[in-house]
Design a protein around this motif. Structure first.
Motif, mmCIF file in Angstrom:
data_model
loop_
_atom_site.group_PDB
_atom_site.id
_atom_site.type_symbol
_atom_site.label_atom_id
_atom_site.label_comp_id
_atom_site.label_asym_id
_atom_site.label_seq_id
_atom_site.Cartn_x
_atom_site.Cartn_y
_atom_site.Cartn_z
ATOM 1 N N ASN A 138 2.833 4.304 0.709
ATOM 2 C CA ASN A 138 2.832 5.263 1.804
ATOM 3 C C ASN A 138 3.615 6.502 1.365
ATOM 4 O O ASN A 138 4.047 6.602 0.215
ATOM 5 C CB ASN A 138 3.449 4.633 3.065
ATOM 6 C CG ASN A 138 4.811 4.000 2.771
ATOM 7 O OD1 ASN A 138 5.580 4.513 1.960
ATOM 8 N ND2 ASN A 138 5.101 2.883 3.422
ATOM 9 N N ASN A 139 3.805 7.426 2.305
ATOM 10 C CA ASN A 139 4.479 8.679 1.951
ATOM 11 C C ASN A 139 5.887 8.441 1.415
ATOM 12 O O ASN A 139 6.322 9.086 0.455
ATOM 13 C CB ASN A 139 4.541 9.604 3.172
ATOM 14 C CG ASN A 139 3.195 10.239 3.468
ATOM 15 O OD1 ASN A 139 2.314 10.251 2.609
ATOM 16 N ND2 ASN A 139 3.023 10.747 4.670
ATOM 17 N N GLN B 285 0.862 -1.171 0.000
ATOM 18 C CA GLN B 285 0.000 0.000 0.000
ATOM 19 C C GLN B 285 0.899 1.222 0.000
ATOM 20 O O GLN B 285 1.609 1.464 0.975
ATOM 21 C CB GLN B 285 -0.898 0.015 1.247
ATOM 22 C CG GLN B 285 -1.864 1.194 1.295
ATOM 23 C CD GLN B 285 -2.877 1.152 0.156
ATOM 24 O OE1 GLN B 285 -3.339 0.088 -0.238
ATOM 25 N NE2 GLN B 285 -3.211 2.313 -0.381
#
Length: 232
Positions: A115-116, A113
């Motif tokens: 993320n930053n 997933q």
């Protein structure tokens, strides 16, 4: 040129990418390789601005900000290195990466997933390649597709990052390549057609189920990746 720009923008307006890769061969024949990419960048700026405008209220700003953080400095570096870069080799490598990414995701070999941190790194890679070879939109598209956003939100969010990179590249290109009146005029002319094409693309995806949209974009990514890998 106007018709080709309209069709390219309609496709990228519906899929989030692909317009630059369709237009580049035509522009190259018209104005030559070195001028084609700066002119295309001006046209893409208009196309992406219209995609941002049509989906402004659905932009997911958190991943967009992270992506831009990595993309801005690297797109400057890429644009400065544009003239001396081995473009054919880089484009073939980009094509291979796109195909591999889509297949690995499709068969659930890689699961993540974004993320930053991943978005910042992805933004840096896309920014560098975009400056070097004119467009790395399919890589950015693949990354944003992993966020699971609704179609219009995905299109507008990815386009917001592209606008930032295009503005930076235009400044650098104009400083070192001297686009001239002809180059600027051709970029603006193509840009108008891309605004109309983007509107047409948005009309298509507004009535498309989310799962069908993801499948369509995945197939287009593989086709574009194969084109880049084979023809460079």
């Amino acid at each position: 040129m106007f018709l080709a720009s309209f069709v390219a923008a309609a496709i990228s307006g519906a899929a989030g990418f692909g317009g630059a890769l369709l237009l580049l061969p035509i522009l190259t024949r018209m104005v030559g390789v070195t001028l084609a990419i700066p002119v295309l960048t001006i046209a893409q700026l208009f196309g992406n601005l219209s995609r941002v405008w049509f989906g402004l209220d659905q932009i997911d700003w958190k991943p967009v900000r992270a992506f831009i953080l990595g993309a801005v400095p690297m797109s400057i570096l890429g644009a400065y290195s544009f003239v001396s870069a081995p473009k054919e080799l880089i484009i073939r490598m980009v094509g291979l990466v796109i195909i591999a990414f889509v297949l690995l995701k499709h068969y659930n070999i890689i699961k993540f997933q974004p993320n930053n941190r991943i978005m910042v790194i992805g933004g840096g890679i896309v920014g560098l390649l975009s400056g070097l070879v004119g467009s790395a939109g399919p890589i950015g598209a693949a990354l944003f597709l992993s966020l699971g956003l609704p179609p219009v939100a995905y299109i507008a969010s990815e386009a917001t990052t592209a606008v930032t990179m295009h503005v930076i590249k235009i400044v650098v290109y104009q400083k070192y390549l001297d686009l001239g009146v002809k180059g600027l005029a051709l970029g603006l002319f193509t840009g108008v057609a891309m605004i109309l094409g983007t509107w047409a693309g948005k009309r298509i995806i507004e009535h498309m189920p989310g799962d069908l949209f993801v499948k369509m974009v995945s197939v287009l990514l593989v086709l574009i990746g194969m084109q880049m890998l084979i023809w460079g």
